[in-house]
Write an enzyme that holds these catalytic residues in place. Structure first.
Site, PDB file in Angstrom:
ATOM      1  N   SER A 130       0.834  -1.209   0.000  1.00  0.00           N
ATOM      2  CA  SER A 130       0.000   0.000   0.000  1.00  0.00           C
ATOM      3  C   SER A 130       0.875   1.267   0.000  1.00  0.00           C
ATOM      4  O   SER A 130       0.387   2.353  -0.291  1.00  0.00           O
ATOM      5  CB  SER A 130      -0.923   0.006   1.207  1.00  0.00           C
ATOM      6  OG  SER A 130      -0.158  -0.117   2.388  1.00  0.00           O
ATOM      7  N   GLU A 131       2.163   1.125   0.320  1.00  0.00           N
ATOM      8  CA  GLU A 131       3.068   2.290   0.315  1.00  0.00           C
ATOM      9  C   GLU A 131       3.823   2.427  -1.014  1.00  0.00           C
ATOM     10  O   GLU A 131       4.869   3.065  -1.062  1.00  0.00           O
ATOM     11  CB  GLU A 131       4.063   2.209   1.472  1.00  0.00           C
ATOM     12  CG  GLU A 131       3.458   2.334   2.849  1.00  0.00           C
ATOM     13  CD  GLU A 131       2.792   3.664   3.146  1.00  0.00           C
ATOM     14  OE1 GLU A 131       2.685   4.527   2.247  1.00  0.00           O
ATOM     15  OE2 GLU A 131       2.336   3.818   4.293  1.00  0.00           O
TER      16      GLU A 131
HETATM   17 ZN    ZN Z   1       4.492   1.796   7.262  1.00  0.00          ZN
END
Ligand code: ZN
Length: 216
Positions: free
Chosen positions: A70-71
């Site tokens: 998700s990053e």
């Molecule tokens: Zn993180």
């Protein structure tokens, strides 16, 4: 070695050294016009090369079996803003995150940190995990250095290769521990900004194994 095989080796070391735990944290490496990143929410002990996700740096399209971490925007922003950056590691390691929670930069008070990071480790303004704003804030606070803290969240370490990014994460975590210990002994002693610059310059241009010159 293939960069994906190297990623698995680095993941193993990050777990062994307790810099990442469970499914938290993520790593990536740049190759040509794309980067490889760990998949979202998969335990690190289970990841194989086929599980790594490829993201195009221009189109930001992801290719692979799983959803990327998700990053991924944070990793993409590091590569897009820094041509020297070839690997990114994001951890939630304990002492570095303690500084991020306190909103306190890790001071440039230890020589190995100065050499590998380039000065104190700043804290980026808070933003929700996985957001564009988080990526933007991180890159802004990072500047030309190799590490940045994400407020109330963790650490991002960069390198010219995966080994250097791993060492950045190790040295930042170690320095955070040293600073906490040193503060119990008394005030920190500062290093002159000119010396900080000289050490960083030496590291970037001259540091590394060198054969002894033969005597004539
Ligand atoms: Zn993180």
């Amino acid at each position: 070695m293939d960069c994906r095989a190297q990623m698995l080796q680095v993941i193993k070391l990050l777990c062994q050294e307790r810099l990442i735990m469970g499914t938290w944290g993520n790593i990536s490496v740049r190759e040509d016009n794309h980067f490889w990143i760990t998949p979202s929410a998969m335990p690190y002990t289970a990841i194989q090369t086929k599980d790594l996700v490829k993201i195009n740096l221009q189109t930001e399209e992801a290719e692979g079996l799983w959803k990327p971490s998700s990053e991924w925007r944070l990793h993409a922003a590091c590569y897009q803003s820094r041509t020297d950056c070839k690997a990114v590691i994001h951890t939630h390691s304990v002492y570095a995150t303690a500084f991020a929670v306190a909103g306190a930069p890790i001071p440039a008070a230890v020589e190995d940190l100065i050499q590998i990071v380039g000065g104190e480790v700043e804290v980026a303004d808070y933003a929700l995990p996985g957001s564009f704003t988080l990526a933007e804030n991180a890159v802004k606070a990072l500047g030309a250095k190799n590490a940045v803290l994400l407020a109330n969240h963790g650490l991002v370490g960069l390198g010219r290769d995966l080994e250097e990014a791993l060492n950045v994460c190790r040295i930042v975590e170690k320095t955070a521990q040293i600073i906490v210990a040193a503060k119990t002994l008394g005030p920190l002693s500062a290093i002159d900004p000119a010396d900080i610059q000289a050490m960083r310059q030496y590291y970037l241009t001259s540091y590394g194994p060198e054969l002894q010159k033969e005597e004539k």
